[in-house]
Design a protein around this motif. Structure first.
Motif, PDB file in Angstrom:
ATOM      1  N   ASN A   1     -50.608 -32.977 -53.979  1.00  0.00           N
ATOM      2  CA  ASN A   1     -49.656 -32.155 -54.130  1.00  0.00           C
ATOM      3  C   ASN A   1     -48.565 -32.679 -52.594  1.00  0.00           C
ATOM      4  OD1 ASN A   1     -48.424 -29.840 -51.471  1.00  0.00           O
ATOM      5  ND2 ASN A   1     -48.998 -28.224 -53.075  1.00  0.00           N
TER       6      ASN A   1
ATOM      7  N   ASN B   1     -52.754 -23.933 -54.527  1.00  0.00           N
ATOM      8  CA  ASN B   1     -51.585 -24.292 -53.999  1.00  0.00           C
ATOM      9  C   ASN B   1     -50.880 -25.085 -55.425  1.00  0.00           C
ATOM     10  OD1 ASN B   1     -49.526 -25.853 -52.418  1.00  0.00           O
ATOM     11  ND2 ASN B   1     -51.171 -25.746 -51.041  1.00  0.00           N
ATOM     12  N   ASN B   2     -50.105 -25.489 -55.335  1.00  0.00           N
ATOM     13  CA  ASN B   2     -49.198 -25.875 -56.203  1.00  0.00           C
ATOM     14  C   ASN B   2     -49.747 -26.997 -56.765  1.00  0.00           C
ATOM     15  OD1 ASN B   2     -48.519 -22.975 -56.410  1.00  0.00           O
ATOM     16  ND2 ASN B   2     -46.502 -23.686 -56.996  1.00  0.00           N
ATOM     17  N   TYR B   3     -49.562 -27.258 -57.832  1.00  0.00           N
ATOM     18  CA  TYR B   3     -50.210 -29.280 -58.247  1.00  0.00           C
ATOM     19  C   TYR B   3     -49.212 -30.048 -58.652  1.00  0.00           C
ATOM     20  CZ  TYR B   3     -53.990 -28.154 -54.596  1.00  0.00           C
ATOM     21  OH  TYR B   3     -54.643 -27.453 -53.384  1.00  0.00           O
ATOM     22  N   GLN B   4     -49.087 -30.899 -59.083  1.00  0.00           N
ATOM     23  CA  GLN B   4     -48.791 -32.065 -60.135  1.00  0.00           C
ATOM     24  C   GLN B   4     -50.296 -33.168 -60.688  1.00  0.00           C
ATOM     25  OE1 GLN B   4     -46.478 -35.373 -60.571  1.00  0.00           O
ATOM     26  NE2 GLN B   4     -44.716 -33.805 -60.963  1.00  0.00           N
TER      27      GLN B   4
ATOM     28  N   ASN C   1     -47.464 -29.477 -64.675  1.00  0.00           N
ATOM     29  CA  ASN C   1     -48.038 -29.216 -62.933  1.00  0.00           C
ATOM     30  C   ASN C   1     -48.299 -27.529 -63.525  1.00  0.00           C
ATOM     31  OD1 ASN C   1     -45.356 -30.741 -62.123  1.00  0.00           O
ATOM     32  ND2 ASN C   1     -44.213 -28.690 -62.697  1.00  0.00           N
TER      33      ASN C   1
ATOM     34  N   GLU D   1     -44.162 -23.206 -53.836  1.00  0.00           N
ATOM     35  CA  GLU D   1     -45.831 -21.677 -54.173  1.00  0.00           C
ATOM     36  C   GLU D   1     -44.770 -21.033 -54.022  1.00  0.00           C
ATOM     37  OE1 GLU D   1     -49.258 -21.837 -52.733  1.00  0.00           O
ATOM     38  OE2 GLU D   1     -48.462 -22.300 -50.833  1.00  0.00           O
TER      39      GLU D   1
END
Length: 549
Positions: free
Chosen positions: A55, A80-83, A97, A131
């Motif tokens: 992130n 959370n948001n992740y790659q 993602n 997010e």
């Protein structure tokens, strides 16, 4: 319900969770698990591929290597948001993602294209993924916590929250307060609710180097968080599970006011189990905020040990066990007048926190989480050895506050819905004792002499004037007039139960809606019931990557 019964219930549940985990791997609390298989265009598995999750906003990053069957796995991933990026020799890089919001496991498979094909794929490892959730919050990762200037001895968590979260302010001794409220805060520590005040004068705080990530919620709080909800700190602790090799750190810092800090961490593990330990020691000549420009009688020290053990025998069940022991010991800062009198008041706070947790995956979309817990804070306030060095009263206090309870929920993910239903049962056992005595003859005199000065003793002679403000009930506790210390001892049991249901919905057009309903029952020093609807809305403007909540 007796204290012994609740304690036995806690021990029984803890043992049952441990035993069940031995016979039946998933992250605890709100942390998630991401796994998948990497294959080539023909469907054959790709081993030894490097898989990276990151992130770019919080700085969270981990790397894993696929095994002989092409599988990879990331445990204890904060919400959370992740790659996720995959690199393998002879193949083009690939990325996807992913959004983590709860403990329901997420499968992210990769099918790699052979390098040298006409198509080219460009992967931006630092791409920012917005997010889009309705809660107003701030995400803080361990990489950010390491860079913060934590300045208050024994108050590192307060410093971290205050420095990273808008609308949060600190008092003179560093404890954090949300906008418009006094200490109306809750810490959710790996799904363990902690609502007692975490000021270093009353309790001890979890060391910052034991924390993997913080989600500091200040608005549109989900229904799973109750009691004190003006500010919710959703904390995920560090873990040793799935570690490729042992890791650790040691730092020693020196600051003004003869402030020294030593802290160390050590973790190890594999795919089945892991252990992480954090040890901290701080001492300072300015432990509390001084009432003078110089430090007078203000020495203090703090020590804390945190340990987290994880066991994950299969892909269906997992167990973790958190143990935290801490102690603050410090002097009460003096003014110049108090220093001249020889005032020597001190305080000691001891804490123990035991919190096992168990997660069971029924099916890929449904997960059960169970978290029993026990927490004890014991505070002692010591007066000066000479009671007349304490003016205008000498005071001592003993407080013992214990929490025992259990929290459980079921999370279900289907389509746009992210549903969680659960409840909480808690008992708080409060024992309070304090003593005080008057040490100033002028505090509650019977009469005054001709010059207006207080008259010592218990009788008024000729030429004296009666004190119209005299309080006869205090005479027995006036040490200057032969009285004794007033003593109070009391205890109370506070009973709390709660149930909640919530659903977070993410629509393809960029709209996100959070709906929830919570019911709390409180029976303690007062009584009350509360039905609380919860609603949060956010919208993502995709062209500008802007979220309005």
């Amino acid at each position: 319900m007796s204290k012994q019964f609740v304690y036995k219930l806690f021990v029984t549940l803890s043992f049952a969770l441990f035993a069940s985990s031995l016979t039946f791997a998933q992250a605890p609390g709100t942390a998630g698990t991401i796994s998948g298989t990497v294959t080539d265009p023909n469907g054959a598995v790709v081993s030894s591929a490097t898989v990276n999750i990151k992130n770019a906003v919080t700085g969270f990053e981990r790397t894993a290597t696929t095994d002989g069957e092409g599988n990879y796995r990331f445990n204890n991933v904060p919400p959370n948001n992740y790659q996720i990026k995959v690199l393998a020799s002879g193949f083009q890089d690939a990325a996807q993602n992913v959004v983590v919001r709860n403990s329901v496991p997420i499968q992210v498979p990769f099918s790699l294209a052979v390098s040298g094909n006409i198509a080219n794929v460009t992967v931006n490892a630092d791409a920012i993924i917005v997010e889009n959730i309705p809660t107003t919050h701030t995400d803080v990762d361990q990489s950010q916590l390491r860079r913060l200037p934590l300045a208050s001895p024994g108050n590192g968590l307060s410093d971290a929250v205050t420095l990273t979260s808008p609308g949060v302010v600190a008092d003179s001794n560093g404890f954090f307060h949300p906008l418009g409220d006094h200490a109306q805060t809750q810490i959710s520590l790996d799904n363990q609710p902690i609502t007692d005040q975490q000021s270093k004068a009353f309790s001890t705080q979890l060391p910052v180097n034991a924390i993997q990530s913080l989600e500091v919620i200040t608005g549109a709080t989900p229904a799973e968080f109750g009691d004190k909800s003006s500010l919710v700190i959703n904390a995920t602790t560090r873990s040793g599970i799935n570690s490729a090799k042992p890791f650790g750190s040691f730092t020693s810092t020196v600051g003004r006011f003869r402030t020294f800090q030593e802290e160390g961490t050590f973790g190890f593990g594999n795919a089945k189990f892991g252990n992480f330990t954090a040890v901290n020691f701080e001492r300072s000549n300015r432990f509390l905020d001084s009432p003078e420009f110089v430090n007078l009688h203000d020495n203090g020290n703090s020590i804390g040990i945190f340990n987290r053990f994880d066991y994950s025998p299969t892909e269906k069940d997992s167990f973790h066990f958190n143990l935290f022991l801490a102690r603050n010991k410090f002097e009460i800062a003096n003014t110049f007048d108090q220093e001249a009198l020889g005032q020597d008041q001190r305080q000691r706070v001891k804490s123990i926190n035991i919190a096992p947790g168990y997660v069971h995956i029924f099916i890929a979309s449904t997960v059960l989480t169970v978290n029993p817990y026990y927490r004890l804070d014991q505070m002692n306030y010591y007066p000066s050895a000479n009671p007349f060095s304490d003016q205008t009263q000498t005071i001592s206090q003993q407080r013992r506050l214990a929490n025992a309870g259990i929290r459980a929920d079921v999370a279900y993910v289907k389509g746009i819905h992210n549903i969680k239903i659960g409840g909480q049962f808690q008992r708080t056992f409060l024992n309070e004792g304090f003593q005080f005595g008057i040490t100033d003859a002028g505090f509650n005199p019977l009469c005054f002499d001709a010059d207006g000065e207080p008259v010592e003793g218990t009788t008024c002679g000729a030429g004296t004037t009666l004190n119209e403000g005299f309080l006869p009930g205090l005479l027995s506790f006036d040490l200057t007039r032969g009285g004794r210390l007033f003593a109070f001892n009391g205890r109370a049991t506070i009973k709390q139960e709660a149930v909640f249901a919530q659903d977070s919905m993410n629509f393809k057009n960029g709209l996100a809606v959070s709906l929830g309903l919570r019911f709390d029952n409180y029976n303690g020093l007062s009584r009350g019931k509360s039905l609380q609807p919860r609603l949060g809305v956010s919208y993502l403007f995709k062209p500008t990557k802007t979220v309005i909540r």
